[in-house]
Design an enzyme around this catalytic site. Structure first.
Site, PDB file in Angstrom:
ATOM      1  N   CYS A  95      37.244  42.032  28.770  1.00  9.52           N
ATOM      2  CA  CYS A  95      37.647  43.491  28.379  1.00  9.52           C
ATOM      3  C   CYS A  95      37.652  43.688  26.673  1.00  9.52           C
ATOM      4  O   CYS A  95      36.599  43.605  26.075  1.00  9.52           O
ATOM      5  CB  CYS A  95      39.105  43.896  28.702  1.00  9.52           C
ATOM      6  SG  CYS A  95      39.601  45.464  28.500  1.00  9.52           S
ATOM      7  N   HIS A 198      40.901  41.663  34.108  1.00 10.65           N
ATOM      8  CA  HIS A 198      41.861  40.740  33.238  1.00 10.65           C
ATOM      9  C   HIS A 198      42.269  39.428  34.105  1.00 10.65           C
ATOM     10  O   HIS A 198      41.495  38.974  34.815  1.00 10.65           O
ATOM     11  CB  HIS A 198      43.032  41.463  32.986  1.00 10.65           C
ATOM     12  CG  HIS A 198      42.988  42.589  31.865  1.00 10.65           C
ATOM     13  ND1 HIS A 198      42.685  41.861  30.533  1.00 10.65           N
ATOM     14  CD2 HIS A 198      42.282  43.647  31.771  1.00 10.65           C
ATOM     15  CE1 HIS A 198      42.505  43.044  29.751  1.00 10.65           C
ATOM     16  NE2 HIS A 198      42.146  44.078  30.415  1.00 10.65           N
TER      17      HIS A 198
HETATM   18  N1  GLN Z   1      40.301  48.073  23.164  1.00 10.93           N
HETATM   19  C1  GLN Z   1      39.767  48.284  24.351  1.00 10.93           C
HETATM   20  C2  GLN Z   1      39.834  49.266  25.238  1.00 10.93           C
HETATM   21  O1  GLN Z   1      41.118  50.065  25.440  1.00 10.93           O
HETATM   22  C3  GLN Z   1      40.258  46.879  25.065  1.00 10.93           C
HETATM   23  C4  GLN Z   1      41.514  46.955  25.978  1.00 10.93           C
HETATM   24  C5  GLN Z   1      41.805  45.702  26.793  1.00 10.93           C
HETATM   25  O2  GLN Z   1      41.394  44.611  26.250  1.00 10.93           O
HETATM   26  N2  GLN Z   1      42.423  45.826  27.890  1.00 10.93           N
HETATM   27  O3  GLN Z   1      38.998  49.821  25.508  1.00 10.93           O
END
Ligand code: GLN
Length: 247
Positions: A95, A198
């Site tokens: 992510c 995740h």
């Molecule tokens: N900032 C990023 C987004 O919201 C990453 C979010 C995350 O790692 N869950 O797209």
């Protein structure tokens, strides 16, 4: 005895939704086969020496943490990370960590934040958050014992688009993946594997964990052939029940 050295980059800043579970899964599934694993945490201001590590892990983080990391990533560790990637080091990036390896992040308000540019991809902030359980399918994981389906959990507003220099990690069967539009999920470049899923990614998908362990052991040891078989009945029950629930 085989040994693996794992580097967890920015564990204090990039660690959402149990992302450390990916490190634990790599460590445990290696140790259960008698392979020694050492995990090193590296954060802001600490030098990254690629030769010291066999697998590098970057977890997820919100826009706030990404902005804190940006300078250190580009100026302190950037060249070494890019060299390591070009030299086929194994990386797993989730992510926010995945987005950081791309070229830039354009916020919803139009502000463009430069990212590392190690991978040919970019991210555009959206107003809608893409949250929920996901299933996607990876051709490189398909074997007689594995249908290539990965179950995971995503939570992001950034929409990532892939350039011609990278391949997708998989095809979406349920959920949004990279951008909710092109049905693609994650990215692969050399030995860098990126996903929006995740911390449940590797614990819920033992075949992907073993794929990464095998890849890094083959990189390190010329005589390494394959991992010992483990009894994955419980892991497969968890994996299959999620596939059935979602598809
Ligand atoms: N900032 C990023 C987004 O919201 C990453 C979010 C995350 O790692 N869950 O797209």
């Amino acid at each position: 005895m085989y040994e693996l050295n794992l580097c967890h980059l920015y564990p204090d800043l990039l660690n959402l939704y149990g992302d450390r579970g990916n490190i634990i899964a790599l460590q445990k599934r290696a140790e259960w086969r008698g392979i020694k694993v050492t995990v090193t945490n590296l954060s802001l201001g600490e030098s990254f020496i690629p030769e010291n590590y066999d697998i590098v892990f970057l977890g997820g983080g919100q826009d706030y943490e990404q902005e804190i990391i940006q300078e250190d990533l580009l100026k302190e560790k950037g060249n070494e990370i890019k060299n390591a990637i070009e030299n086929s080091k194994v990386f797993l990036c989730i992510c926010g960590g995945y987005q950081l390896l791309g070229k830039y992040y354009k916020t919803w308000e139009g502000k463009e934040i430069e990212f590392l540019g190690a991978l040919d991809l970019w991210t555009i902030g959206g107003q809608k958050r893409m949250i929920g359980n996901m299933v996607f399918e990876c051709d490189f994981l398909k074997t007689e014992a594995c249908d290539g389906k990965i179950v995971g959990f995503e939570n992001h507003s950034g929409r990532t688009y892939l350039g011609t220099g990278v391949k997708p990690l998989g095809r979406m069967l349920k959920g949004n993946g990279n951008n909710g539009e092109d049905k693609l999920e994650g990215a692969i470049y050399k030995n860098v594997y990126c996903s929006y899923s995740h911390g449940s990614l590797l614990p819920k998908n033992p075949a992907f964990t073993d794929f990464l362990l095998t890849l890094s052991l083959k990189q390190k040891y010329k005589d390494f052939v394959s991992l010992l078989h483990l009894n994955d009945d419980l892991e497969n029950l968890a994996h299959n029940s999620m596939v059935e629930r979602l598809l």
